[in-house]
Design an enzyme around this catalytic site. Structure first.
Site, PDB file in Angstrom:
ATOM      1  N   CYS A  59       0.837  -1.198   0.000  1.00  0.00           N
ATOM      2  CA  CYS A  59       0.000   0.000   0.000  1.00  0.00           C
ATOM      3  C   CYS A  59       0.876   1.254   0.000  1.00  0.00           C
ATOM      4  CB  CYS A  59      -0.913  -0.003   1.232  1.00  0.00           C
ATOM      5  SG  CYS A  59      -2.029   1.403   1.267  1.00  0.00           S
ATOM      6  N   CYS A  63       0.584   4.538   7.024  1.00  0.00           N
ATOM      7  CA  CYS A  63      -0.046   4.361   8.341  1.00  0.00           C
ATOM      8  C   CYS A  63       0.887   3.514   9.233  1.00  0.00           C
ATOM      9  CB  CYS A  63      -1.412   3.682   8.190  1.00  0.00           C
ATOM     10  SG  CYS A  63      -2.410   4.377   6.845  1.00  0.00           S
ATOM     11  N   CYS A  66       0.264  -0.182  10.291  1.00  0.00           N
ATOM     12  CA  CYS A  66      -0.268  -1.158   9.337  1.00  0.00           C
ATOM     13  C   CYS A  66       0.780  -2.068   8.675  1.00  0.00           C
ATOM     14  CB  CYS A  66      -1.057  -0.428   8.259  1.00  0.00           C
ATOM     15  SG  CYS A  66      -1.885  -1.590   7.149  1.00  0.00           S
ATOM     16  N   CYS A 103     -17.145  -8.535   4.896  1.00  0.00           N
ATOM     17  CA  CYS A 103     -16.391  -7.290   4.720  1.00  0.00           C
ATOM     18  C   CYS A 103     -15.146  -7.553   3.887  1.00  0.00           C
ATOM     19  CB  CYS A 103     -15.940  -6.732   6.066  1.00  0.00           C
ATOM     20  SG  CYS A 103     -17.267  -6.561   7.242  1.00  0.00           S
ATOM     21  N   CYS A 134     -19.850  -5.190   3.017  1.00  0.00           N
ATOM     22  CA  CYS A 134     -19.095  -4.026   3.489  1.00  0.00           C
ATOM     23  C   CYS A 134     -17.773  -4.018   2.739  1.00  0.00           C
ATOM     24  CB  CYS A 134     -18.855  -4.143   4.992  1.00  0.00           C
ATOM     25  SG  CYS A 134     -17.806  -2.819   5.637  1.00  0.00           S
ATOM     26  N   CYS A 194     -19.299   2.648   8.535  1.00  0.00           N
ATOM     27  CA  CYS A 194     -18.579   1.906   9.568  1.00  0.00           C
ATOM     28  C   CYS A 194     -17.307   2.706   9.819  1.00  0.00           C
ATOM     29  CB  CYS A 194     -18.259   0.494   9.058  1.00  0.00           C
ATOM     30  SG  CYS A 194     -17.156  -0.424  10.156  1.00  0.00           S
ATOM     31  N   ARG A 266     -18.066  -2.318  17.587  1.00  0.00           N
ATOM     32  CA  ARG A 266     -17.403  -3.595  17.285  1.00  0.00           C
ATOM     33  C   ARG A 266     -16.104  -3.771  18.056  1.00  0.00           C
ATOM     34  NH1 ARG A 266     -16.819  -4.153  11.553  1.00  0.00           N
ATOM     35  NH2 ARG A 266     -18.969  -4.831  11.659  1.00  0.00           N
TER      36      ARG A 266
HETATM   37  N1  SAM Z   1      -6.677   0.683   3.003  1.00  0.00           N
HETATM   38  C1  SAM Z   1      -7.947   0.954   3.526  1.00  0.00           C
HETATM   39  C2  SAM Z   1      -7.946   2.111   4.503  1.00  0.00           C
HETATM   40  O1  SAM Z   1      -6.995   2.323   5.215  1.00  0.00           O
HETATM   41  O2  SAM Z   1      -8.936   2.817   4.529  1.00  0.00           O
HETATM   42  C3  SAM Z   1      -8.627  -0.237   4.145  1.00  0.00           C
HETATM   43  C4  SAM Z   1      -7.900  -1.254   4.966  1.00  0.00           C
HETATM   44  S1  SAM Z   1      -7.225  -0.721   6.521  1.00  0.00           S
HETATM   45  C5  SAM Z   1      -6.276  -2.093   6.953  1.00  0.00           C
HETATM   46  C6  SAM Z   1      -8.609  -0.672   7.638  1.00  0.00           C
HETATM   47  C7  SAM Z   1      -8.347  -0.284   9.069  1.00  0.00           C
HETATM   48  O3  SAM Z   1      -7.740  -1.353   9.780  1.00  0.00           O
HETATM   49  C8  SAM Z   1      -7.430   0.887   9.346  1.00  0.00           C
HETATM   50  O4  SAM Z   1      -8.062   2.101   9.159  1.00  0.00           O
HETATM   51  C9  SAM Z   1      -7.059   0.658  10.802  1.00  0.00           C
HETATM   52  O5  SAM Z   1      -7.952   1.351  11.636  1.00  0.00           O
HETATM   53  C10 SAM Z   1      -7.191  -0.843  10.973  1.00  0.00           C
HETATM   54  N2  SAM Z   1      -5.877  -1.474  11.214  1.00  0.00           N
HETATM   55  C11 SAM Z   1      -4.892  -1.648  10.303  1.00  0.00           C
HETATM   56  N3  SAM Z   1      -3.805  -2.220  10.858  1.00  0.00           N
HETATM   57  C12 SAM Z   1      -4.108  -2.425  12.168  1.00  0.00           C
HETATM   58  C13 SAM Z   1      -3.397  -2.960  13.266  1.00  0.00           C
HETATM   59  N4  SAM Z   1      -2.146  -3.397  13.146  1.00  0.00           N
HETATM   60  N5  SAM Z   1      -4.007  -3.029  14.465  1.00  0.00           N
HETATM   61  C14 SAM Z   1      -5.271  -2.572  14.602  1.00  0.00           C
HETATM   62  N6  SAM Z   1      -5.990  -2.039  13.602  1.00  0.00           N
HETATM   63  C15 SAM Z   1      -5.429  -1.948  12.397  1.00  0.00           C
HETATM   64 FE1  SF4 Z   2      -2.844   1.174   3.374  1.00  0.00          FE
HETATM   65 FE2  SF4 Z   2      -2.854  -0.040   5.709  1.00  0.00          FE
HETATM   66 FE3  SF4 Z   2      -3.090   2.590   5.629  1.00  0.00          FE
HETATM   67 FE4  SF4 Z   2      -5.113   1.021   4.734  1.00  0.00          FE
HETATM   68  S1  SF4 Z   2      -4.334   1.191   6.817  1.00  0.00           S
HETATM   69  S2  SF4 Z   2      -4.265   2.845   3.756  1.00  0.00           S
HETATM   70  S3  SF4 Z   2      -3.938  -0.695   3.907  1.00  0.00           S
HETATM   71  S4  SF4 Z   2      -1.298   1.404   4.957  1.00  0.00           S
END
Ligand code: SAM
Ligand code: SF4
Ligand code: DTB
Length: 352
Positions: A59, A63, A66, A103, A134, A194, A266
């Site tokens: 990606c 973040c 992530c 989802c 979702c 959500c 949730r």
């Molecule tokens: N890429 C898209 C986005 O960020 O909108 C969708 C997927 S992203 C993985 C969805 C959510 O998962 C993130 O906004 C975050 O809140 C949560 N998430 C991701 N990595 C995580 C982690 N290591 N622990 C807890 N929540 C996590």
């Molecule tokens: Fe990409 Fe992970 Fe951020 Fe979603 S949360 S935008 S998958 S880096």
């Protein structure tokens, strides 16, 4: 304030009010949250969703929590977009195991036009199974949100993650306002929202207050509010973050229940790291939705059998998805049109 006084939906919460809840004696907070929960929901029903990553890793966003960000080396196997047929097969299995919502998540900054064709097809086929749908695909324009809504996507997941003040420490490649704009586009298109966040990222209490204030003061509360406990993944900048005090997590769930009394809250990522007693405290605090199935997107989740056992021990029933007559007719029409259509290609092998 007692439960009766808190019965009406509010969108003007102050930080001071929310702080007062966080600082209540634990038993008082739990009693208040559970009382409000009972005014709005069957206390022994929990909504069950299954999650599937339809495009994993690489990606472009940064973040810090992530494992799928291309900025960090987490040893994750990147995967191309899954074939629609494979996704539908997973959705069928999820339904058989008792999920009411499916989802689908993609590690995109935002979907391209080609991605949109693929997900629109996918939504129709998953819906035809009688599941709620979702998706979480990153940022959406107004037009993209409308396209998703037009084919019947029920929910769009897009999290605010944390407070506006702490957000810049966690993500730099998209702004808080970008996220609010996507949420607005989703609402305008008529889909259910959500939206929640993550705790345990090193944020202060004021950031948890700030996150809940943002969520509760949206014009309409999100129908679903995922509260994620950070899953620490090696290679991400937050992998050595200190463990959150578990009671602070439970308090966050309880306060979410109080300020958004009619939303499903949730108990989201992080359940694998929680024992049964901790999870049951979260249900007592008003959590009434979980992800069910061995995997979240890339990290583990409790085995389905363990969850079934926990539900049995606690006397909890999975919430059924009630379909309106209109939905039932729409589902039958969709099924018929899918059968009759000159099979739109089920395979899509472009690397995301
Ligand atoms: N890429 C898209 C986005 O960020 O909108 C969708 C997927 S992203 C993985 C969805 C959510 O998962 C993130 O906004 C975050 O809140 C949560 N998430 C991701 N990595 C995580 C982690 N290591 N622990 C807890 N929540 C996590
Ligand atoms: Fe990409 Fe992970 Fe951020 Fe979603 S949360 S935008 S998958 S880096
Ligand atoms: C949400 O708030 N939590 C889910 C879902 N929305 C998409 C994702 C959790 C991801 C946890 C890390 C992983 O498995 O990659």
């Amino acid at each position: 304030m007692n439960a009766k006084q808190l019965a009406t939906l509010r969108h003007d919460w102050t930080k001071e009010e929310i702080k007062t809840f966080f600082e209540m004696p634990f038993n008082d907070l739990m009693f208040l949250a559970q009382s409000i929960h009972r005014q709005n929901f069957d206390p022994n029903q929990v909504q069950v969703s299954t999650l599937l990553s339809i495009k994993t890793g690489a990606c472009p966003e940064d973040c810090k929590y992530c494992p799928q960000s291309g900025h960090y080396n987490t040893g994750l196997d990147k995967e191309k977009l899954l074939e629609v047929q494979k996704v539908v097969a997973e959705a069928k299995q999820a339904k058989e195991k008792g999920a009411s919502r499916f989802c689908m998540g993609a590690a995109w900054r935002s979907p391209s036009d080609k991605d949109m064709c693929y997900v629109l097809d996918m939504i129709q086929q998953v819906k035809a199974l009688g599941l709620e749908t979702c998706m979480t695909l990153g940022m959406l324009s107004g037009a993209q949100a409308q396209q998703l809504s037009d084919v019947g996507l029920d929910y769009y997941n897009h999290n605010l993650d944390t407070s506006p003040e702490f957000y810049g420490d966690i993500v730099t490649t998209r702004t808080y306002q970008d996220r609010l704009d996507t949420l607005e586009n989703v609402r305008q298109a008529g889909m259910k929202v959500c939206c929640g966040g993550i705790v345990g990222m090193g944020e202060a209490l004021k950031d948890r207050i700030g996150l809940l204030q943002q969520l509760a003061n949206l014009e309409q509360h999100p129908e679903s509010v995922p509260i994620n406990m950070l899953v620490k993944v090696e290679g991400t900048p937050l992998d050595a973050e200190e463990d959150l005090e578990p009671f602070d997590f439970v308090r966050t769930v309880a306060v979410a229940r109080i300020v958004m009394p009619q939303s499903h809250v949730r108990l989201s990522a992080g359940r694998e790291q929680m024992n049964e007693q901790m999870q049951s405290l979260c249900f007592l605090a008003g959590a009434n939705s979980i992800f069910y199935g061995e995997k979240l997107l890339t990290t583990g989740n409790p085995e389905a059998d363990r969850d079934r056992m926990l539900f049995r021990k606690l006397g909890i029933n999975p919430e059924q998805h009630e379909q309106s007559c209109v939905e039932q007719t729409r589902e039958a029409d969709l099924l018929a049109s899918l059968r009759n259509s000159e099979q739109t290609p089920l395979f899509y092998d472009a690397a995301g």
